[in-house]
Every structure is written in structure tokens, then in C-alpha cells.
Design an enzyme around this catalytic site. Structure first.
Site, short mmCIF file in Angstrom:
data_model
loop_
_atom_site.label_atom_id
_atom_site.label_comp_id
_atom_site.label_asym_id
_atom_site.label_seq_id
_atom_site.Cartn_x
_atom_site.Cartn_y
_atom_site.Cartn_z
N CYS A 94 9.19 -8.50 8.44
CA CYS A 94 9.60 -7.12 8.51
C CYS A 94 8.25 -6.71 9.41
O CYS A 94 6.99 -6.86 8.93
CB CYS A 94 9.53 -6.34 7.13
SG CYS A 94 9.70 -4.46 7.42
N CYS B 79 7.38 -9.05 4.36
CA CYS B 79 6.41 -8.04 4.96
C CYS B 79 5.30 -9.02 5.59
O CYS B 79 4.65 -9.46 5.11
CB CYS B 79 5.89 -7.15 3.71
SG CYS B 79 4.54 -6.00 4.32
N SER C 196 -10.88 -8.90 3.41
CA SER C 196 -9.89 -9.38 4.03
C SER C 196 -9.76 -9.81 5.38
O SER C 196 -8.98 -10.70 6.20
CB SER C 196 -8.56 -8.48 3.77
OG SER C 196 -8.71 -7.35 4.23
N ASN D 160 7.88 -4.87 -8.08
CA ASN D 160 7.03 -4.75 -6.95
C ASN D 160 8.12 -4.35 -5.83
O ASN D 160 9.03 -4.98 -5.52
CB ASN D 160 6.25 -6.07 -6.65
CG ASN D 160 5.75 -6.04 -5.43
OD1 ASN D 160 5.19 -5.06 -4.97
ND2 ASN D 160 5.44 -7.47 -4.97
N GLY D 161 7.60 -3.15 -5.11
CA GLY D 161 8.30 -2.82 -3.87
C GLY D 161 8.58 -1.27 -4.04
O GLY D 161 8.05 -0.71 -4.66
N CYS E 83 2.67 -3.38 -5.56
CA CYS E 83 2.16 -3.73 -7.02
C CYS E 83 2.26 -5.21 -6.90
O CYS E 83 2.81 -6.00 -6.43
CB CYS E 83 3.20 -3.29 -7.85
SG CYS E 83 3.06 -1.26 -7.67
N CYS F 210 6.32 -1.23 10.38
CA CYS F 210 5.15 -0.35 10.47
C CYS F 210 4.67 -0.49 11.74
O CYS F 210 3.81 0.41 12.27
CB CYS F 210 4.20 -0.74 9.32
SG CYS F 210 3.73 -2.40 9.37
N CYS G 265 5.64 2.85 6.24
CA CYS G 265 6.63 1.98 5.49
C CYS G 265 7.07 2.65 4.29
O CYS G 265 6.64 3.40 3.75
CB CYS G 265 5.39 0.73 4.79
SG CYS G 265 6.13 -0.23 3.86
N TYR H 8 -3.08 -8.46 5.36
CA TYR H 8 -3.83 -7.73 4.44
C TYR H 8 -3.61 -7.77 3.12
O TYR H 8 -4.71 -7.95 2.20
CB TYR H 8 -3.95 -6.24 4.96
CG TYR H 8 -4.52 -5.21 4.05
CD1 TYR H 8 -6.05 -5.33 3.89
CD2 TYR H 8 -3.92 -4.30 3.09
CE1 TYR H 8 -6.64 -4.37 3.18
CE2 TYR H 8 -4.34 -3.40 2.42
CZ TYR H 8 -5.73 -3.41 2.28
OH TYR H 8 -6.39 -2.63 1.53
N ASP I 242 -8.89 -6.07 9.78
CA ASP I 242 -7.46 -6.55 9.64
C ASP I 242 -6.30 -5.66 10.40
O ASP I 242 -5.26 -6.01 10.87
CB ASP I 242 -7.08 -7.04 8.12
CG ASP I 242 -7.51 -5.97 7.27
OD1 ASP I 242 -6.93 -4.73 7.57
OD2 ASP I 242 -8.26 -6.22 6.32
N GLY J 272 -2.92 -3.57 -6.84
CA GLY J 272 -2.72 -2.31 -7.41
C GLY J 272 -3.77 -1.98 -8.40
O GLY J 272 -4.03 -2.79 -9.37
#
Length: 460
Positions: free
Chosen positions: A444, A247, A294, A113-114, A12, A447, A393, A253, A357, A39
Site C-alpha cells: 500500500c 503498508c 529509525s 491493529n489497523g 497498534c 499515503c 492514511c 518507519y 525516514d 503505540g
């Protein structure tokens, strides 16, 4: 980065402004417009004039929800805003943000956001309403309970935040203050900016500060709480920073290419990824082309490093929003054609390096490869700017169902065959991280590696 892309559904976007000299809701509208890529399901604004807070939110895009009439109904020099893609909680109006709560005489709103990984534990241990729709609702309920129990808002937030596990960049507001917080690992970005009229802005990305004419001051640190009032910005640590884990897919991306994260330009990082991929996985070809949008900087980097001509092979419809859900394969193929169309003169008879990407579910990408074949491509060599996306994720991207991740269920050769490419190569993880920055650590990569910085309850 609209739906239909094979990348993960975005995190978000949050925005907040405190500037008594300007209409805050209008600035927030502009900020959310700049964060729309994060989002596209819902958006909302909460605004305050010092005596009351008004909240307006709805399903859809920022530009279709808000007009001048609705913005005028949100007066005052203080506002927060949110644009959402559902991660925890269904895509429905009642889960749109900002979330607003009464707590005694206090009224506050928040945007998140998260994604938390201990939402169920928090709700159960605190005996909260089982009907709370999202982790953001749980945060708001916990803060409201602490306020009702006698704490002021800052004390309540400081009490609640250390109990949260996972990813959260938050903006809060009450009648007079703008508040921001970032989780101790720094999974998701959050920036502080200053307007030329002396106001202060919080935003998920630097382009949202640029669009409202705010100077980027700095990033909010992991574990930091900032409170903005008449006297300026007050900073404190609500928790010590943990293993830094921004992240990595923000660079691959999610983030806009015209922004910076950790002082690193996103566009330049993506070009370096493309150049690294050209060195790692060269191929004889006639043209390097991106899958818009992207992947464009990465394709430019690949072309520059390899010496192969850069060109456009696909045109993207700039007016498409979310690709509709189609009940048959033929209609799904038509949906891809609505979003992309091949430039036959550029593609026919060519040996193509197609730069993407990431590959997550591969459904749309397979149809896109077919478009290029039908346009006469002689060869398709697919090159991916990230390492294989093999693990779910749980920190803000909608990929919690690992069975749908193509790299978790197929070998690279099987993926190549499934997509109909002549060759397929992913950028090695070490090369990807070095292309972002030569400084080791700080990201991080769960993923791609299955190494989760914050443990996931119930994950074996």
C-alpha cells in the site's frame, strides 16, 4: 519512534499466546514490551485460566502499567495483549484494549491493529449503540450480537469479518481458544510462532516472538483465520485474498529494524533505501548523520554508498516518553531539546547529509534543523528515505487530516525553505519500493500516491 518524531503516529500492536505450561500474562507483557513502539497511549492484557477471563488495561506505557502484582492477578496459560495509539476513537481509558464482551454464557476479548473505513456504516446498519468508542468496539459488538443470535464464537467471527472494510489484524480469545485473523489485503502484519514448550503465539512483529523464545513459523495470510486449541492450529479462509497491500511505511518507519516482513529484513531494506538515495541524490558533504532512531540504517546505507563518513550529530534522550504538549513556541523548542541534543564537536563547521525516514507534519524536524544550525553546521542537506507523504492514511496511521501534511500543502522547494535546509531530496517511490524488494506490487502506497486499495467512503 516516540512522539515528537515527524513520522506518522504508529499503528497498534497485538500479541496472543496459548501455552498451558507457562504464565501467559507474563509472556504477553514481554511481547507487548517488544511492541511498545507501535503505540504508547495505552496497553492491556486479557488472560484466561480455562474457567474465567480477567482483563487489566490502563493509559500509559507497558512498563508503567504492569508490575509483578498486576501480572499475578492474570493467571492462566492463555492471554492476549494490546498496545495502542488512537486512530479511530479518542485517546481515553475506555478505548484501551483488549475489548471484552459478554454474549450469553460466552465471554471473549479482542485486540485490533489497523483501522476500518466503514465503521459508521456498520454501526448504523446494525443499529448498534451510538456510544461505541472505536472501530474495535464495533467489531466486538457485532461478534457479540452474532453469538447472542445463536452462533458459536468461530461462526460469529467468520460471519462478521467479511463485512469489515479496511485494515485489521486481530487477536481474539475465549476461555479456551486463541484466535487470529488478518484482513484480505494484509495491510497490517501478523505472525504465528511456536514456543519451546509447545505453545503457540501470535504477534504483530517477529521481535515480539523472539523475546518470548518463540520460533517464527509463518505469517498469517491475508483473509486467513487461525484457531488455536488443545489440538493445535486450525486454519481457514474467511475471505479470498484481495490486492495485496502491506503498508509500505512498515518498512520506512513503523516496524522494528530487527524484524522481518514478508521474508524481508527491515534493517537491510532501510540500508538499501539509503544506498538508493545516495545514488539518486548525491551531494558533496563531510558527514552523513541520521535523525535517531529509525533513520539509522538508511544513513548507514547512504554513507556506505556515497563514501562519505558516517557519524552521529544528535544524541537522543533514551528516557523520554511522549513529548509534552507545550502552549508556547519557546516551550515547544525546549521540548525538542529534551528529546535531542546536538553533538557540537561533530557538527560544527561540517557539511552534513541529514537522513530522515519521512516528513509528515515537519513541526519537530524544523526545530531539529535549527538545533544543528545553532551547533555550527556549515551546510545541511536533508535526504528523506521515502517519497513525499501527501495523502491521508485511513488504514491505521493517524494522518487523516490532509491539511496538516506538509507535502500536501507545499512544494519540495517550499518545504526546504520552511525547514531551513540547503537542499532537500526525497527518495523516488519506484526506487523506494525496489529497495524494499525487486518483486513488483504487494504494498500500500496510498499515503504517497492517493491510490487507496480499499475505497474510502466520502473521499472525492
Amino acid at each position: 519512534m516516540a512522539d515528537g518524531h515527524d513520522g506518522p503516529k504508529e499503528a497498534c500492536g497485538v500479541f496472543g499466546v496459548r501455552d498451558p505450561r507457562q504464565p501467559a500474562a507474563h509472556l504477553t507483557y514481554l511481547g507487548l514490551f517488544a511492541l511498545q513502539h507501535r503505540g504508547q497511549e495505552s496497553a492491556g492484557i486479557a488472560a484466561g485460566d480455562g474457567t474465567k477471563i480477567m482483563v487489566d488495561k490502563d493509559m500509559g506505557l507497558v512498563s508503567t502499567i504492569f508490575d509483578e502484582h498486576r501480572l499475578r492477578a492474570l493467571p492462566g496459560g492463555l492471554a492476549i495483549g494490546h498496545t495502542r495509539y488512537a486512530t479511530t476513537g479518542a485517546s481515553a481509558w475506555h478505548n484501551a484494549q483488549p475489548v471484552a464482551r459478554h454474549a450469553g454464557d460466552l465471554f471473549f476479548a479482542l485486540g485490533h491493529n489497523g483501522n476500518l473505513v466503514n465503521t459508521t456504516e456498520l454501526a448504523g446498519a446494525s443499529d448498534l449503540d451510538a456510544d461505541l468508542g472505536s472501530d474495535s468496539d464495533v467489531i466486538a459488538a457485532l461478534v457479540a450480537r452474532a453469538v447472542t443470535g445463536g452462533a458459536d464464537l468461530i461462526g460469529a467471527i467468520t460471519d462478521v469479518l467479511p463485512r469489515l472494510r479496511g485494515a485489521y489484524s486481530l487477536v481474539f480469545m475465549d476461555e479456551d481458544r486463541l484466535i487470529g485473523a488478518r484482513d484480505p489485503n494484509g495491510f497490517r502484519p501478523l505472525f504465528l510462532g511456536r514456543t519451546d514448550t509447545g505453545g503457540w503465539v501470535l504477534a504483530s512483529e517477529t521481535p515480539a516472538l523472539d523475546v518470548v523464545g518463540a520460533e517464527v513459523i509463518r505469517e498469517i495470510d491475508p483473509g486467513e483465520l487461525v484457531v488455536i486449541d488443545d489440538e493445535g492450529v486450525h486454519s481457514s479462509q474467511f475471505a479470498p485474498p484481495q490486492r495485496k497491500a502491506l503498508c509500505s511505511f512498515e518498512f520506512v518507519y513503523i516496524a522494528r529494524p530487527d524484524g522481518k516482513l514478508g521474508g524481508i529484513g527491515v534493517h537491510a531494506a532501510r540500508r538499501r533505501m539509503g544506498a538508493a538515495l545516495a545514488r539518486q541524490a548525491p551531494v558533496d558533504a563531510d558527514m552523513v548523520m541520521p535523525i535517531p532512531d529509525s533513520s539509522v540504517p538508511g544513513a548507514q546505507g547512504y554513507a556506505a554508498e556515497s563514501g562519505i563518513e558516517y557519524g552521529d550529530g544528535l544524541i537522543k534522550n533514551r528516557y523520554i516518553g511522549r513529548t509534552f504538549i507545550a502552549p508556547t513556541q519557546q516551550l515547544r523548542d525546549n521540548a525538542v531539546r529534551i528529546k535531542f541534543n546536538a553533538i557540537e564537536d561533530n557538527v560544527a563547521g561540517k557539511r552534513l547529509v541529514v537522513v530522515e525516514d519521512s516528513i509528515v507534519r515537519a513541526t519537530t524536524l524544523r526545530s531539529t534543523m535549527k538545533l544543528l544550525r545553532n551547533a555550527g553546521a556549515a551546510e545541511i542537506h536533508l535526504r528523506v528515505l521515502s517519497a513525499p507523504y501527501r495523502w491521508s492514511c485511513f488504514y491505521g496511521l493517524d494522518t487523516s487530516d490532509r491539511s496538516k501534511l506538509v507535502a500536501a500543502t507545499m512544494t519540495i522547494e517550499q518545504i526546504r525553505d520552511h525547514l531551513g535546509a540547503d537542499s532537500l531530496a526525497y527518495l523516488d517511490l519506484d526506487n523506494m519500493l525496489t529497495a524494499i524488494t525487486p518483486e513488483p506490487g504487494g504494498f500500500c502506497t496510498a499515503c504517497m500516491t492517493g491510490d487507496y486499495p480499499v475505497p474510502i467512503p466520502g473521499l472525492e
